[in-house]
Write an enzyme that holds these catalytic residues in place. Structure first.
Site, short mmCIF file in Angstrom:
data_model
loop_
_atom_site.label_atom_id
_atom_site.label_comp_id
_atom_site.label_asym_id
_atom_site.label_seq_id
_atom_site.Cartn_x
_atom_site.Cartn_y
_atom_site.Cartn_z
N THR A 50 0.81 -1.22 0.00
CA THR A 50 0.00 0.00 0.00
C THR A 50 0.84 1.27 0.00
OG1 THR A 50 -1.83 -1.10 1.09
CG2 THR A 50 -1.73 1.26 1.36
N THR A 154 1.37 -4.94 3.95
CA THR A 154 1.18 -5.41 5.33
C THR A 154 0.53 -6.79 5.41
OG1 THR A 154 -0.93 -4.25 5.43
CG2 THR A 154 1.00 -3.09 6.28
N1 ASN Z 1 -3.01 -5.23 0.41
C1 ASN Z 1 -1.92 -4.46 0.89
C2 ASN Z 1 -0.67 -5.33 0.80
O1 ASN Z 1 -0.48 -6.18 1.62
C3 ASN Z 1 -2.16 -4.02 2.30
C4 ASN Z 1 -1.16 -3.02 2.83
O2 ASN Z 1 -0.04 -2.95 2.42
N2 ASN Z 1 -1.55 -2.21 3.80
O3 ASN Z 1 0.07 -5.21 -0.15
#
Ligand code: ASN
Length: 595
Positions: A50, A154
């Site tokens: 993200t 994440t």
């Molecule tokens: N969907 C994203 C990922 O894991 C979530 C994030 O990075 N906050 O790439």
């Protein structure tokens, strides 16, 4: 890495101390150019997530070739004036993907280069192939940088952090994974703070672990799990306190920091075993479902059980399927579904699993347990040996009760006497006395080669990586003295060989200066290397040794991996200088090198 409180650490080191320290920062050799005394280098490997996403027709997705340019416009993450004034790009022969943080209070700079992987991924799309790719980049760049940041989504960051913690063997530098919940391009986001914090930890501290930094906390990477999809505080480390808290001050809990206690050099292990899986027990789970899951090619399974490691024991077929699988050499590792706590055999429902050949995963997270299974099963060796490895703590991923009782420095009569005379009684002050006393005592013991004294200090909880008032660690002192056994012991106790004293010298340079050839060889085997700061004017130094007919001195530099053909200030090579001075023995030494 310079050895001040910030970098190798007194417990409770403060950011303010880190930034106002008088220690010189390390310099590194990159792309032929030279960093200055006040510059450190960090490599940022951008895998996606993200933090670098933009809205697209189907939702948020990573956009390639955008991050470095955007960060360059953020004054808190890039100091344009410094880059221009110091001719950063031409001096270090750097490309446009390198940025520099604003100066710390002490005028130190973290220069960071962004290496973008292709394609950038939402971390839901990560596989072990990407872990291999990241590990290879870490290996290739290991000696060129002080520390590493990995930008990652994440969703699977805990899996990648866990996997890398095992794949990175004999790690001596800081690796920090981070990302964000909101893209860094948005006005209100957590990406800026997370990236800045991760860079500061990677550039200013030697915490030789794969860490995860998020929302002001630095965690051990194989202890975290994602617990919140909506909060900035997305991760928790349920069974281990954070390694560091970045509040008004940065406080590092140095006693919790895990260290590879080894004389082996950094290596990566790739090609993890992919025939592993996670199976969550639920009320009503059938023996048939378990049987299907455990079929070949499955080689290892993390069984997520209830509470303290319990599964139904009123369903003999189910236990029978587990037993049949372990009899076929499928390794089953028991982890609890609870966020906090450990697997035990308190209940019959847990004991029956052990009887079926299931191994206790103690307090490991399922993410860490899966990565560990994948790592251990991909190593050579007997199944028995692998089962034992799974029960050990390989990277601090599980809490095992310590063997024997650890004596705390608090219990030491010596420290208590000092504390009494200083009228100290509280725990914090006692800890401060311990931290103040350990370095000079350990350095004195290292100087006299007193292994027992060093061991006693270690047993009392003293940190052997701490430097004295000049940033000199016991490893510096032992290297100067040529105490091979002591150097070996210190390395095996987790002492960092990347420590720099206030003069910018590493233990390797000390061993060279005092011509301790066996110590040089040992440090080199363990992966020690000279920085560009230490290599400045090395040609002139070599010429001077050649002029004096000092074969021993030249051999020391050679053993340290230095090219002896470097010219001095006047363009003459050491060989030419020896020839002119008529030193036959030096000429012979050079000819031996070429044959
Ligand atoms: N969907 C994203 C990922 O894991 C979530 C994030 O990075 N906050 O790439």
């Amino acid at each position: 890495m310079a050895i001040d409180g910030a970098q190798t650490g007194k417990k409770g080191s403060l950011l303010s101390r880190a930034l106002s320290s008088t220690e010189p920062a390390p310099a590194l050799e990159i792309g032929g150019g030279c960093t200055t005394m006040s510059e450190v280098r960090v490599l940022v490997i951008n895998t996606g997530g993200t933090i670098g996403m933009v809205p697209q027709s189907e939702g948020l997705a990573p956009e390639a070739n955008k991050l470095a340019g955007a960060l360059k416009k953020m004054p808190v993450l890039h100091d344009v004036a410094y880059a221009n004034e110091t001719q950063l790009y031409s001096r270090l022969k750097l490309g446009k993907d390198t940025l520099v943080l604003p100066a710390s209070k002490q005028n130190k700079r973290i220069i960071y280069t962004i290496l973008e992987l292709h394609p950038l991924l939402d971390s839901s799309n990560m596989t072990p192939a990407e872990w291999d790719k990241i590990a290879r980049h870490l290996k290739i760049n290991y000696e060129k940088y002080d520390g590493f940041v990995i930008l990652h989504g994440t969703d699977t960051m805990a899996y990648t952090a866990s996997a890398l913690s095992f794949m990175c063997e004999n790690l001596g530098k800081t690796i920090v994974l981070t990302g964000s919940q909101v893209p860094i391009y948005e006005l209100r986001n957590d990406g800026r703070a997370n990236l800045l914090g991760a860079l500061l930890f990677a550039g200013q501290f030697v915490i030789p672990e794969v860490c995860l930094y998020f929302c002001n906390k630095l965690y051990r990477g194989n202890r975290v799990t994602k617990v919140d999809a909506e909060s900035f505080n997305a991760f928790c480390s349920p069974n281990l306190p954070p390694l560091a808290n970045a509040e008004v001050d940065i406080t590092v809990d140095w006693e919790t920091v895990w260290r590879a206690k080894t004389t082996k050099r950094f290596a990566i292990h790739t090609n993890m075993n992919c025939h592993v899986g996670l199976l969550r027990i639920f009320p009503g789970i059938t023996a048939a479902a378990v049987k299907a899951f455990l079929q070949s090619p499955m080689e290892g399974v993390v069984l997520e059980t209830y509470g303290s490691g319990n599964a139904p024991n009123n369903c003999p077929d189910l236990l029978d399927e587990l037993k049949k699988a372990t009899d076929r050499n499928v390794v089953i590792l028991n982890c609890t579904q609870c966020l906090h706590g450990s697997v035990t055999s308190v209940y019959a429902t847990g004991k029956n699993l052990m009887d079926a050949g299931v191994i206790s995963g103690a307090d490991m997270t399922p993410e860490a347990a899966l990565a560990k299974l994948s790592y251990v099963l991909s190593k050579p060796g007997s199944l028995d040996k692998k089962r034992k490895k799974l029960e050990e703590s390989l990277r601090g991923e599980r809490t095992n009760s310590p063997i024997g009782t650890q004596i705390s420095l608090k219990d030491s009569k010596f420290i208590q006497k000092i504390a009494q005379s200083l009228l100290i009684s509280c725990k914090e002050e006692l800890g401060a006395v311990k931290d103040a006393l350990t370095p000079p005592l350990a350095c004195a013991a290292a100087k006299s080669g007193d292994l027992d004294a060093v061991k006693a200090l270690r047993n009392m909880g003293g940190n052997l990586s701490f430097g004295d008032y000049d940033g000199r660690t016991p490893l510096h002192v032992a290297s100067c003295e040529g105490h091979l056994e002591m150097v070996q012991h210190l390395l095996k106790s987790g002492a960092t060989m990347y420590a720099k004293d206030r003069f910018g010298a590493t233990p390797l340079l000390n061993a060279i200066k005092f011509r301790h050839h066996s110590v040089i060889c040992l440090l080199r085997t363990a992966g020690a290397h000279l920085s560009s700061q230490e290599l400045v004017n090395v040609g002139t130094e070599l010429c001077s040794l050649a002029f004096n007919g000092d074969v021993d001195g030249l051999r020391a530099w050679h053993l340290a991996g230095v090219d002896l053909n470097q010219p001095g200030y006047d363009g003459n090579t050491p060989f030419k200088v020896a020839e002119a001075a008529g030193h036959v023995e030096v000429k012979e030494f050079f000819s031996q090198l070429t044959t």
